[in-house]
Design a protein around this motif. Structure first.
Motif, PDB file in Angstrom:
ATOM      1  N   HIS A  91      13.666  -9.337  14.498  1.00  0.00           N
ATOM      2  CA  HIS A  91      13.234  -9.200  13.110  1.00  0.00           C
ATOM      3  C   HIS A  91      12.518  -7.872  12.849  1.00  0.00           C
ATOM      4  N   ARG A  92      12.520  -6.993  13.819  1.00  0.00           N
ATOM      5  CA  ARG A  92      11.794  -5.729  13.690  1.00  0.00           C
ATOM      6  C   ARG A  92      12.366  -4.866  12.575  1.00  0.00           C
ATOM      7  N   GLN A  93      11.438  -4.214  11.852  1.00  0.00           N
ATOM      8  CA  GLN A  93      11.778  -3.241  10.823  1.00  0.00           C
ATOM      9  C   GLN A  93      10.929  -1.998  11.061  1.00  0.00           C
ATOM     10  N   GLU A  94      11.174  -0.949  10.285  1.00  0.00           N
ATOM     11  CA  GLU A  94      10.383   0.280  10.453  1.00  0.00           C
ATOM     12  C   GLU A  94       8.898   0.055  10.222  1.00  0.00           C
ATOM     13  N   ASN A  95       8.559  -0.914   9.384  1.00  0.00           N
ATOM     14  CA  ASN A  95       7.159  -1.173   9.055  1.00  0.00           C
ATOM     15  C   ASN A  95       6.576  -2.348   9.849  1.00  0.00           C
ATOM     16  N   SER A  96       7.214  -2.702  10.953  1.00  0.00           N
ATOM     17  CA  SER A  96       6.725  -3.788  11.805  1.00  0.00           C
ATOM     18  C   SER A  96       5.511  -3.360  12.610  1.00  0.00           C
ATOM     19  N   ARG A  97       4.544  -4.261  12.683  1.00  0.00           N
ATOM     20  CA  ARG A  97       3.369  -4.075  13.539  1.00  0.00           C
ATOM     21  C   ARG A  97       2.949  -5.443  14.059  1.00  0.00           C
ATOM     22  N   LEU A  98       2.185  -5.431  15.126  1.00  0.00           N
ATOM     23  CA  LEU A  98       1.544  -6.654  15.594  1.00  0.00           C
ATOM     24  C   LEU A  98       0.166  -6.696  14.949  1.00  0.00           C
ATOM     25  N   SER A  99      -0.122  -7.772  14.259  1.00  0.00           N
ATOM     26  CA  SER A  99      -1.382  -7.841  13.515  1.00  0.00           C
ATOM     27  C   SER A  99      -2.599  -7.855  14.437  1.00  0.00           C
ATOM     28  N   CYS A 100      -2.406  -8.186  15.712  1.00  0.00           N
ATOM     29  CA  CYS A 100      -3.524  -8.151  16.662  1.00  0.00           C
ATOM     30  C   CYS A 100      -3.941  -6.727  16.995  1.00  0.00           C
ATOM     31  N   GLN A 101      -3.121  -5.759  16.623  1.00  0.00           N
ATOM     32  CA  GLN A 101      -3.404  -4.368  16.952  1.00  0.00           C
ATOM     33  C   GLN A 101      -3.898  -3.562  15.751  1.00  0.00           C
ATOM     34  N   ILE A 102      -4.112  -4.220  14.631  1.00  0.00           N
ATOM     35  CA  ILE A 102      -4.600  -3.545  13.432  1.00  0.00           C
ATOM     36  C   ILE A 102      -6.036  -3.982  13.182  1.00  0.00           C
ATOM     37  N   LYS A 103      -6.960  -3.044  13.331  1.00  0.00           N
ATOM     38  CA  LYS A 103      -8.387  -3.317  13.095  1.00  0.00           C
ATOM     39  C   LYS A 103      -8.697  -3.242  11.601  1.00  0.00           C
ATOM     40  N   VAL A 104      -9.410  -4.237  11.131  1.00  0.00           N
ATOM     41  CA  VAL A 104      -9.823  -4.278   9.736  1.00  0.00           C
ATOM     42  C   VAL A 104     -10.968  -3.285   9.519  1.00  0.00           C
ATOM     43  N   SER A 105     -10.833  -2.494   8.470  1.00  0.00           N
ATOM     44  CA  SER A 105     -11.882  -1.546   8.079  1.00  0.00           C
ATOM     45  C   SER A 105     -11.813  -1.389   6.569  1.00  0.00           C
ATOM     46  N   PRO A 106     -12.863  -0.846   5.968  1.00  0.00           N
ATOM     47  CA  PRO A 106     -12.835  -0.641   4.517  1.00  0.00           C
ATOM     48  C   PRO A 106     -11.645   0.205   4.048  1.00  0.00           C
ATOM     49  N   ASP A 107     -11.114   1.068   4.906  1.00  0.00           N
ATOM     50  CA  ASP A 107      -9.943   1.877   4.555  1.00  0.00           C
ATOM     51  C   ASP A 107      -8.712   1.014   4.261  1.00  0.00           C
ATOM     52  N   LEU A 108      -8.726  -0.223   4.757  1.00  0.00           N
ATOM     53  CA  LEU A 108      -7.579  -1.110   4.570  1.00  0.00           C
ATOM     54  C   LEU A 108      -7.739  -2.045   3.378  1.00  0.00           C
ATOM     55  N   GLU A 109      -8.736  -1.798   2.529  1.00  0.00           N
ATOM     56  CA  GLU A 109      -8.929  -2.629   1.337  1.00  0.00           C
ATOM     57  C   GLU A 109      -7.618  -2.722   0.561  1.00  0.00           C
ATOM     58  N   GLY A 110      -7.179  -3.965   0.310  1.00  0.00           N
ATOM     59  CA  GLY A 110      -5.940  -4.191  -0.433  1.00  0.00           C
ATOM     60  C   GLY A 110      -4.690  -4.226   0.419  1.00  0.00           C
ATOM     61  N   LEU A 111      -4.837  -4.137   1.740  1.00  0.00           N
ATOM     62  CA  LEU A 111      -3.676  -4.187   2.644  1.00  0.00           C
ATOM     63  C   LEU A 111      -2.821  -5.408   2.330  1.00  0.00           C
ATOM     64  N   ARG A 112      -1.518  -5.200   2.348  1.00  0.00           N
ATOM     65  CA  ARG A 112      -0.551  -6.298   2.180  1.00  0.00           C
ATOM     66  C   ARG A 112       0.328  -6.345   3.411  1.00  0.00           C
ATOM     67  N   VAL A 113       0.419  -7.514   3.998  1.00  0.00           N
ATOM     68  CA  VAL A 113       1.309  -7.719   5.128  1.00  0.00           C
ATOM     69  C   VAL A 113       2.143  -8.968   4.865  1.00  0.00           C
ATOM     70  N   THR A 114       3.378  -8.925   5.327  1.00  0.00           N
ATOM     71  CA  THR A 114       4.296 -10.045   5.138  1.00  0.00           C
ATOM     72  C   THR A 114       4.725 -10.565   6.497  1.00  0.00           C
ATOM     73  N   ALA A 115       4.698 -11.878   6.641  1.00  0.00           N
ATOM     74  CA  ALA A 115       5.161 -12.515   7.875  1.00  0.00           C
ATOM     75  C   ALA A 115       6.696 -12.563   7.855  1.00  0.00           C
ATOM     76  N   PRO A 116       7.322 -12.377   9.028  1.00  0.00           N
ATOM     77  CA  PRO A 116       8.781 -12.457   9.094  1.00  0.00           C
ATOM     78  C   PRO A 116       9.253 -13.915   8.972  1.00  0.00           C
ATOM     79  N   GLU A 117      10.535 -14.084   8.799  1.00  0.00           N
ATOM     80  CA  GLU A 117      11.125 -15.434   8.720  1.00  0.00           C
ATOM     81  C   GLU A 117      10.763 -16.281   9.941  1.00  0.00           C
ATOM     82  N   SER A 118      10.690 -15.631  11.110  1.00  0.00           N
ATOM     83  CA  SER A 118      10.374 -16.330  12.357  1.00  0.00           C
ATOM     84  C   SER A 118       9.657 -15.372  13.289  1.00  0.00           C
ATOM     85  N   GLN A 119       8.782 -15.905  14.112  1.00  0.00           N
ATOM     86  CA  GLN A 119       8.104 -15.083  15.112  1.00  0.00           C
ATOM     87  C   GLN A 119       8.890 -15.050  16.419  1.00  0.00           C
ATOM     88  N   TYR A 120      10.012 -15.745  16.476  1.00  0.00           N
ATOM     89  CA  TYR A 120      10.809 -15.794  17.703  1.00  0.00           C
ATOM     90  C   TYR A 120      12.163 -15.168  17.489  1.00  0.00           C
TER      91      TYR A 120
END
Length: 106
Positions: A77-106
């Protein structure tokens, strides 16, 4: 607190107040966001916290590490904008971040 919008594969949106310093995955798990399984608990070892990052935030979340790349490499399900959410640290710079879950994690 930083507001993050989680979008399910069917388009349902949930806005979460995330703790700065936590990961996007932590915010999802702590708020029972569907579609983010996080089976390894954030160790970058399973890729079950895969998300698609909104294009407007790609520069702000940075590029995946070599380890993250290796976890995403074989994800069908990988796309150019794919990331693992465990590797993205929350900071004020990310205010308003939008992330979408894929159809399946497998």
């Amino acid at each position: 607190m930083t507001k993050i919008t989680f979008v399910s594969p069917d388009g349902e949106e949930r806005i979460i107040d995330a703790e700065d310093g936590d990961t996007v995955m932590d915010a999802a798990i702590n708020n029972d966001v569907p579609g983010i399984l996080a089976e390894c608990g954030g160790a970058c070892a399973c890729a079950t916290c895969h998300v698609y990052v909104d294009d407007a935030f790609m520069d702000k979340v940075g590029t995946p590490s070599e380890m993250e790349e290796s976890m995403l490499e074989f994800n069908e399900h990988r796309q150019e904008n794919s990331r693992l959410s465990c590797q993205i640290k929350v900071s004020p710079d990310l205010e308003g971040l939008r992330v979408t879950a894929p159809e399946s994690q497998y």
